[in-house]
Design a protein around this motif. Structure first.
Motif, mmCIF file in Angstrom:
data_model
loop_
_atom_site.group_PDB
_atom_site.id
_atom_site.type_symbol
_atom_site.label_atom_id
_atom_site.label_comp_id
_atom_site.label_asym_id
_atom_site.label_seq_id
_atom_site.Cartn_x
_atom_site.Cartn_y
_atom_site.Cartn_z
ATOM 1 N N ARG A 117 -24.617 -49.257 -89.089
ATOM 2 C CA ARG A 117 -23.614 -49.599 -88.087
ATOM 3 C C ARG A 117 -22.244 -49.167 -88.575
ATOM 4 O O ARG A 117 -21.895 -49.352 -89.741
ATOM 5 C CB ARG A 117 -23.616 -51.108 -87.796
ATOM 6 N N ASN A 118 -21.477 -48.597 -87.664
ATOM 7 C CA ASN A 118 -20.124 -48.113 -87.982
ATOM 8 C C ASN A 118 -20.140 -47.180 -89.194
ATOM 9 O O ASN A 118 -19.174 -47.128 -89.958
ATOM 10 C CB ASN A 118 -19.178 -49.293 -88.241
ATOM 11 N N TRP A 119 -21.194 -46.443 -89.378
ATOM 12 C CA TRP A 119 -21.417 -45.582 -90.543
ATOM 13 C C TRP A 119 -20.476 -44.389 -90.460
ATOM 14 O O TRP A 119 -20.539 -43.596 -89.512
ATOM 15 C CB TRP A 119 -22.863 -45.132 -90.545
ATOM 16 N N SER A 120 -19.582 -44.247 -91.424
ATOM 17 C CA SER A 120 -18.524 -43.238 -91.342
ATOM 18 C C SER A 120 -18.278 -42.591 -92.699
ATOM 19 O O SER A 120 -18.427 -43.228 -93.745
ATOM 20 C CB SER A 120 -17.211 -43.867 -90.849
ATOM 21 N N LEU A 121 -17.889 -41.328 -92.643
ATOM 22 C CA LEU A 121 -17.551 -40.598 -93.863
ATOM 23 C C LEU A 121 -16.344 -39.720 -93.603
ATOM 24 O O LEU A 121 -16.336 -38.917 -92.662
ATOM 25 C CB LEU A 121 -18.731 -39.731 -94.320
ATOM 26 N N SER A 122 -15.322 -39.888 -94.426
ATOM 27 C CA SER A 122 -14.116 -39.068 -94.334
ATOM 28 C C SER A 122 -13.896 -38.350 -95.648
ATOM 29 O O SER A 122 -14.209 -38.873 -96.721
ATOM 30 C CB SER A 122 -12.896 -39.939 -94.007
ATOM 31 N N GLY A 123 -13.372 -37.148 -95.560
ATOM 32 C CA GLY A 123 -13.055 -36.364 -96.739
ATOM 33 C C GLY A 123 -11.643 -35.838 -96.680
ATOM 34 O O GLY A 123 -10.859 -36.220 -95.803
ATOM 35 N N LYS A 124 -11.312 -34.942 -97.597
ATOM 36 C CA LYS A 124 -9.966 -34.378 -97.631
ATOM 37 C C LYS A 124 -9.632 -33.603 -96.371
ATOM 38 O O LYS A 124 -8.465 -33.482 -95.987
ATOM 39 C CB LYS A 124 -9.817 -33.477 -98.859
ATOM 40 N N GLN A 125 -10.670 -33.050 -95.727
ATOM 41 C CA GLN A 125 -10.454 -32.265 -94.520
ATOM 42 C C GLN A 125 -10.542 -33.109 -93.247
ATOM 43 O O GLN A 125 -10.478 -32.563 -92.150
ATOM 44 C CB GLN A 125 -11.483 -31.136 -94.454
ATOM 45 N N GLY A 126 -10.699 -34.427 -93.400
ATOM 46 C CA GLY A 126 -10.790 -35.298 -92.235
ATOM 47 C C GLY A 126 -12.160 -35.934 -92.119
ATOM 48 O O GLY A 126 -12.917 -36.025 -93.093
ATOM 49 N N GLU A 127 -12.505 -36.370 -90.904
ATOM 50 C CA GLU A 127 -13.763 -37.057 -90.673
ATOM 51 C C GLU A 127 -14.940 -36.087 -90.716
ATOM 52 O O GLU A 127 -14.904 -35.023 -90.107
ATOM 53 C CB GLU A 127 -13.742 -37.751 -89.313
ATOM 54 N N VAL A 128 -15.970 -36.476 -91.480
ATOM 55 C CA VAL A 128 -17.214 -35.711 -91.508
ATOM 56 C C VAL A 128 -18.130 -36.214 -90.393
ATOM 57 O O VAL A 128 -18.677 -35.441 -89.618
ATOM 58 C CB VAL A 128 -17.903 -35.835 -92.872
#
Length: 286
Positions: A22-33
């Motif tokens: 749930r609400n599983w999210s990944l962000s990196g240096k370039q923004g949201e993955v």
């Protein structure tokens, strides 16, 4: 959407190896993955993660396998917290194909790959595999995958384009002495999938099935996955296999599922779409 670990745990049957995020999210240096993904996969189900290149499919699969840390969200595999127990999750989720992670050695034979994987799964004091054991494993690969391809090869003329391979060639000898460099891409796919399944994991993730260039081969690959799931369900009803596959288009899955019919029916088929610039959503087909 608000969620808590306690709420997620209440919705998960700890006796089963179901997956819920749930609400599983990944962000990196370039923004949201990928962002704010809600997904539930029952034990023994098949999940299809669709999306164009750059939509985060590979990263999403690796995060479910405990091999990539997400930025936010809650996830469970059975009663394991995926974020807090990543090492334990990795022991339960095998990787069937991820480019750069599961690449085969061209100078190894099929038997050498199988033996190497088997030795890794055995106690340290048993650093060998008998020829009879190798033949049994390789025979299971061939039997399962040949039965899968037979269904696809029986499709009416015109189902696939004229450029598609007419029949799948499974000339892997009984002793597995053929070198990987001599295998077709489809044979390599099946070998990777077979190696991932040797430990009889509850979950296998397979990335980018589209790397198989021919439509007929993609259909055969989907059929092989479904047939092996059915085999596991028949032989080990208390240990069904959950499979998560990413692709850009799942048209060949529909062909495989229609061809196999009642011969191979996963517990559920769940689809998740990952658009590049839109919030993803999931839906169940069963």
């Amino acid at each position: 959407m608000e969620s808590t670990t306690e709420t997620l745990a209440e919705d998960t049957d700890s006796d089963e190896q179901s997956i819920a995020v749930r609400n599983w999210s990944l962000s990196g240096k370039q923004g949201e993955v990928f962002d704010d993904i809600d997904l539930e996969i029952p034990e023994g189900g098949l999940a299809i993660v669709r999306g164009p290149a750059g939509s985060g499919k590979t990263s999403f699969l690796l995060s479910l396998a405990g091999r990539m840390r997400v930025s936010a969200g809650e996830g469970r595999l059975g009663d394991l917290d995926i974020r807090k127990r990543a090492r334990a999750v990795r022991s339960l989720v095998a990787v069937g194909h991820v480019e750069g992670l599961t690449d085969l050695e061209n100078d190894f034979t099929v038997a050498q790959h199988v033996a190497e994987r088997q030795i890794m799964l055995q106690p340290w004091y048993k650093p060998w595999v008998s020829k009879s054991s190798l033949r049994e494993i390789i025979g299971l690969f061939r039997e399962t995958l040949q039965s899968a391809t037979d269904f696809i090869d029986e499709q009416p003329e015109g189902t696939f384009s004229t450029t598609d391979a007419q029949r799948a060639d499974f000339l892997i000898d009984d002793d597995g002495e053929v070198f990987v460099s001599e295998l077709s891409e489809l044979q390599k796919f099946f070998l990777e999938f077979g190696l991932a399944c040797l430990s009889r994991p509850p979950v296998v993730v397979i990335d980018n099935i589209d790397y198989l260039r021919e439509s007929a081969d993609r259909a055969r690959a989907w059929a092989g996955i479904l047939v092996y799931q059915q085999l596991r369900k028949t032989r080990e009803p208390d240990k069904p296999l959950t499979v998560i596959v990413s692709c850009e288009d799942a048209g060949e899955f529909d062909i495989a599922q229609r061809s196999l019919g009642p011969h191979a029916e996963p517990r559920a088929v769940v689809e998740l779409e990952l658009p590049v610039s839109q919030r993803p959503h999931s839906r169940s087909r069963h």
